[in-house]
Design a protein around this motif. Sequence first.
Motif, PDB file in Angstrom:
ATOM      1  N   GLY A   1       0.788  -1.226   0.000  1.00 35.18           N
ATOM      2  CA  GLY A   1       0.000   0.000   0.000  1.00 35.18           C
ATOM      3  C   GLY A   1       0.819   1.274   0.000  1.00 35.18           C
ATOM      4  N   GLU A   2       2.148   1.167   0.114  1.00 38.27           N
ATOM      5  CA  GLU A   2       2.998   2.356   0.055  1.00 38.27           C
ATOM      6  C   GLU A   2       3.602   2.471  -1.345  1.00 38.27           C
ATOM      7  OE1 GLU A   2       5.826   4.480   3.063  1.00 38.27           O
ATOM      8  OE2 GLU A   2       7.028   2.992   1.992  1.00 38.27           O
ATOM      9  N   TRP A   3       3.402   3.633  -1.942  1.00 36.38           N
ATOM     10  CA  TRP A   3       3.945   3.925  -3.263  1.00 36.38           C
ATOM     11  C   TRP A   3       5.294   4.618  -3.093  1.00 36.38           C
ATOM     12  CZ3 TRP A   3       0.876   4.491  -8.078  1.00 36.38           C
ATOM     13  CH2 TRP A   3      -0.421   3.965  -7.978  1.00 36.38           C
ATOM     14  N   SER A   4       6.160   4.446  -4.087  1.00 32.99           N
ATOM     15  CA  SER A   4       7.377   5.246  -4.143  1.00 32.99           C
ATOM     16  C   SER A   4       7.645   5.608  -5.592  1.00 32.99           C
ATOM     17  CB  SER A   4       8.577   4.522  -3.534  1.00 32.99           C
ATOM     18  OG  SER A   4       8.949   3.425  -4.334  1.00 32.99           O
ATOM     19  N   MET A   5       8.159   6.808  -5.770  1.00 34.18           N
ATOM     20  CA  MET A   5       8.549   7.304  -7.083  1.00 34.18           C
ATOM     21  C   MET A   5       9.968   7.822  -6.934  1.00 34.18           C
ATOM     22  SD  MET A   5       6.819  10.361  -9.352  1.00 34.18           S
ATOM     23  CE  MET A   5       6.875  11.484  -7.954  1.00 34.18           C
ATOM     24  N   THR A   6      10.883   7.233  -7.685  1.00 35.18           N
ATOM     25  CA  THR A   6      12.280   7.631  -7.639  1.00 35.18           C
ATOM     26  C   THR A   6      12.643   8.265  -8.972  1.00 35.18           C
ATOM     27  OG1 THR A   6      12.749   5.781  -6.151  1.00 35.18           O
ATOM     28  CG2 THR A   6      14.633   6.830  -7.228  1.00 35.18           C
ATOM     29  N   SER A   7      13.158   9.478  -8.910  1.00 40.31           N
ATOM     30  CA  SER A   7      13.633  10.187 -10.098  1.00 40.31           C
ATOM     31  C   SER A   7      15.155  10.171 -10.057  1.00 40.31           C
ATOM     32  CB  SER A   7      13.110  11.626 -10.100  1.00 40.31           C
ATOM     33  OG  SER A   7      13.678  12.347 -11.168  1.00 40.31           O
ATOM     34  N   ILE A   8      15.750   9.560 -11.088  1.00 41.61           N
ATOM     35  CA  ILE A   8      17.202   9.394 -11.129  1.00 41.61           C
ATOM     36  C   ILE A   8      17.752  10.197 -12.312  1.00 41.61           C
ATOM     37  CG2 ILE A   8      19.093   7.732 -11.345  1.00 41.61           C
ATOM     38  CD1 ILE A   8      16.840   5.617 -10.484  1.00 41.61           C
ATOM     39  N   SER A   9      18.697  11.094 -12.032  1.00 44.27           N
ATOM     40  CA  SER A   9      19.327  11.872 -13.098  1.00 44.27           C
ATOM     41  C   SER A   9      20.797  12.043 -12.768  1.00 44.27           C
ATOM     42  CB  SER A   9      18.660  13.244 -13.237  1.00 44.27           C
ATOM     43  OG  SER A   9      18.997  14.062 -12.132  1.00 44.27           O
ATOM     44  N   THR A  10      21.528  12.644 -13.691  1.00 41.31           N
ATOM     45  CA  THR A  10      22.946  12.896 -13.459  1.00 41.31           C
ATOM     46  C   THR A  10      23.143  13.944 -12.365  1.00 41.31           C
ATOM     47  OG1 THR A  10      22.893  14.518 -15.241  1.00 41.31           O
ATOM     48  CG2 THR A  10      23.645  12.303 -15.801  1.00 41.31           C
ATOM     49  N   PHE A  11      22.101  14.727 -12.081  1.00 38.16           N
ATOM     50  CA  PHE A  11      22.191  15.800 -11.089  1.00 38.16           C
ATOM     51  C   PHE A  11      21.888  15.307  -9.681  1.00 38.16           C
ATOM     52  CE2 PHE A  11      20.170  19.562  -8.976  1.00 38.16           C
ATOM     53  CZ  PHE A  11      21.320  20.307  -8.848  1.00 38.16           C
ATOM     54  N   LYS A  12      20.803  14.537  -9.523  1.00 37.49           N
ATOM     55  CA  LYS A  12      20.433  14.051  -8.201  1.00 37.49           C
ATOM     56  C   LYS A  12      19.410  12.943  -8.330  1.00 37.49           C
ATOM     57  CE  LYS A  12      17.899  16.941  -5.529  1.00 37.49           C
ATOM     58  NZ  LYS A  12      17.300  18.158  -5.004  1.00 37.49           N
ATOM     59  N   THR A  13      19.256  12.201  -7.233  1.00 40.28           N
ATOM     60  CA  THR A  13      18.199  11.199  -7.125  1.00 40.28           C
ATOM     61  C   THR A  13      17.226  11.693  -6.065  1.00 40.28           C
ATOM     62  OG1 THR A  13      19.647   9.397  -7.790  1.00 40.28           O
ATOM     63  CG2 THR A  13      17.693   8.796  -6.532  1.00 40.28           C
ATOM     64  N   HIS A  14      15.946  11.693  -6.407  1.00 38.73           N
ATOM     65  CA  HIS A  14      14.919  12.185  -5.488  1.00 38.73           C
ATOM     66  C   HIS A  14      13.855  11.104  -5.324  1.00 38.73           C
ATOM     67  CE1 HIS A  14      12.492  15.160  -3.376  1.00 38.73           C
ATOM     68  NE2 HIS A  14      11.453  14.698  -4.045  1.00 38.73           N
ATOM     69  N   VAL A  15      13.531  10.769  -4.075  1.00 32.84           N
ATOM     70  CA  VAL A  15      12.534   9.740  -3.790  1.00 32.84           C
ATOM     71  C   VAL A  15      11.354  10.367  -3.062  1.00 32.84           C
ATOM     72  CG1 VAL A  15      12.085   7.540  -2.630  1.00 32.84           C
ATOM     73  CG2 VAL A  15      14.355   8.000  -3.585  1.00 32.84           C
ATOM     74  N   THR A  16      10.157  10.056  -3.527  1.00 35.29           N
ATOM     75  CA  THR A  16       8.928  10.457  -2.845  1.00 35.29           C
ATOM     76  C   THR A  16       8.178   9.184  -2.493  1.00 35.29           C
ATOM     77  OG1 THR A  16       8.807  12.466  -4.178  1.00 35.29           O
ATOM     78  CG2 THR A  16       6.809  11.825  -3.015  1.00 35.29           C
ATOM     79  N   LYS A  17       7.736   9.081  -1.228  1.00 30.62           N
ATOM     80  CA  LYS A  17       6.957   7.925  -0.776  1.00 30.62           C
ATOM     81  C   LYS A  17       5.637   8.419  -0.211  1.00 30.62           C
ATOM     82  CE  LYS A  17      10.808   4.884   0.234  1.00 30.62           C
ATOM     83  NZ  LYS A  17      11.386   3.903   1.132  1.00 30.62           N
ATOM     84  N   TRP A  18       4.570   7.658  -0.492  1.00 25.99           N
ATOM     85  CA  TRP A  18       3.246   8.071  -0.019  1.00 25.99           C
ATOM     86  C   TRP A  18       2.286   6.894   0.031  1.00 25.99           C
ATOM     87  CZ3 TRP A  18       4.897   8.597  -4.999  1.00 25.99           C
ATOM     88  CH2 TRP A  18       4.085   8.084  -6.000  1.00 25.99           C
ATOM     89  N   LYS A  19       1.164   7.131   0.731  1.00 30.07           N
ATOM     90  CA  LYS A  19       0.003   6.249   0.685  1.00 30.07           C
ATOM     91  C   LYS A  19      -1.131   7.080   0.100  1.00 30.07           C
ATOM     92  CE  LYS A  19       1.277   2.999   4.227  1.00 30.07           C
ATOM     93  NZ  LYS A  19       0.918   2.237   5.401  1.00 30.07           N
ATOM     94  N   LEU A  20      -1.921   6.447  -0.743  1.00 26.34           N
ATOM     95  CA  LEU A  20      -3.012   7.164  -1.402  1.00 26.34           C
ATOM     96  C   LEU A  20      -3.938   7.818  -0.379  1.00 26.34           C
ATOM     97  CD1 LEU A  20      -3.974   4.651  -4.239  1.00 26.34           C
ATOM     98  CD2 LEU A  20      -2.741   6.813  -4.485  1.00 26.34           C
ATOM     99  N   ASN A  21      -4.410   9.011  -0.723  1.00 17.58           N
ATOM    100  CA  ASN A  21      -5.401   9.759   0.060  1.00 17.58           C
ATOM    101  C   ASN A  21      -4.905  10.210   1.432  1.00 17.58           C
ATOM    102  OD1 ASN A  21      -7.379   9.258  -2.037  1.00 17.58           O
ATOM    103  ND2 ASN A  21      -7.481   7.180  -1.227  1.00 17.58           N
ATOM    104  N   GLN A  22      -3.583  10.176   1.656  1.00 14.73           N
ATOM    105  CA  GLN A  22      -3.023  10.635   2.932  1.00 14.73           C
ATOM    106  C   GLN A  22      -2.080  11.808   2.691  1.00 14.73           C
ATOM    107  OE1 GLN A  22      -1.254   7.486   5.269  1.00 14.73           O
ATOM    108  NE2 GLN A  22      -3.086   6.207   5.146  1.00 14.73           N
ATOM    109  N   SER A  23      -2.387  12.925   3.337  1.00 11.14           N
ATOM    110  CA  SER A  23      -1.581  14.130   3.187  1.00 11.14           C
ATOM    111  C   SER A  23      -0.250  13.976   3.934  1.00 11.14           C
ATOM    112  CB  SER A  23      -2.360  15.330   3.747  1.00 11.14           C
ATOM    113  OG  SER A  23      -1.608  16.504   3.589  1.00 11.14           O
ATOM    114  N   PHE A  24       0.806  14.533   3.347  1.00 14.69           N
ATOM    115  CA  PHE A  24       2.122  14.506   3.996  1.00 14.69           C
ATOM    116  C   PHE A  24       2.928  15.719   3.542  1.00 14.69           C
ATOM    117  CE2 PHE A  24       2.596  12.415  -0.031  1.00 14.69           C
ATOM    118  CZ  PHE A  24       3.871  12.700  -0.472  1.00 14.69           C
TER     119      PHE A  24
END
Length: 137
Positions: free
Chosen positions: A50-73
């Motif tokens: 139930g936990e989603w993660s989106m990882t953006s990988i580039s030559t500049f930086k790696t950024h990870v966002t993690k969330w559960k649907l319908n929950q504010s953070f």
Amino acid sequence: MTIESEIVGKWNFVSSDNFDAYLKEAGVGMMTRTVATKLKPTLEFKIEDGEWSMTSISTFKTHVTKWKLNQSFDDKTADGRDVSEVFTIEQNKLVQNETGKNGGKDSVITRYIEDGKLKIVCDCNGVVATRVYEKAE
């Protein structure tokens, strides 16, 4: 197919339209925008228990966002803005509502699959950017 089953995996950058204008409207500084618009990141989506993660990988930086649907953070975007976020699924699209903090601006980022490609539509005060990715082999 559902957005949940289609989006999981790695995606390679294909194209971007109007991204600099969107970032400018969102309040991102010129130096960061200059770097961001030149990057061709790889995105990776995962869903585990139930936990989603989106990882953006580039030559500049790696950024990870993690969330559960319908929950504010609270989060810090890859471009350094402080926001409160909530992810929902609407009409088989993954919708990210960003509420700016400390005077920051709000954005809506919609992700969906069309013709086998991941389309990302970013909207801040009517300034819209579209980014396209294709599934990595």
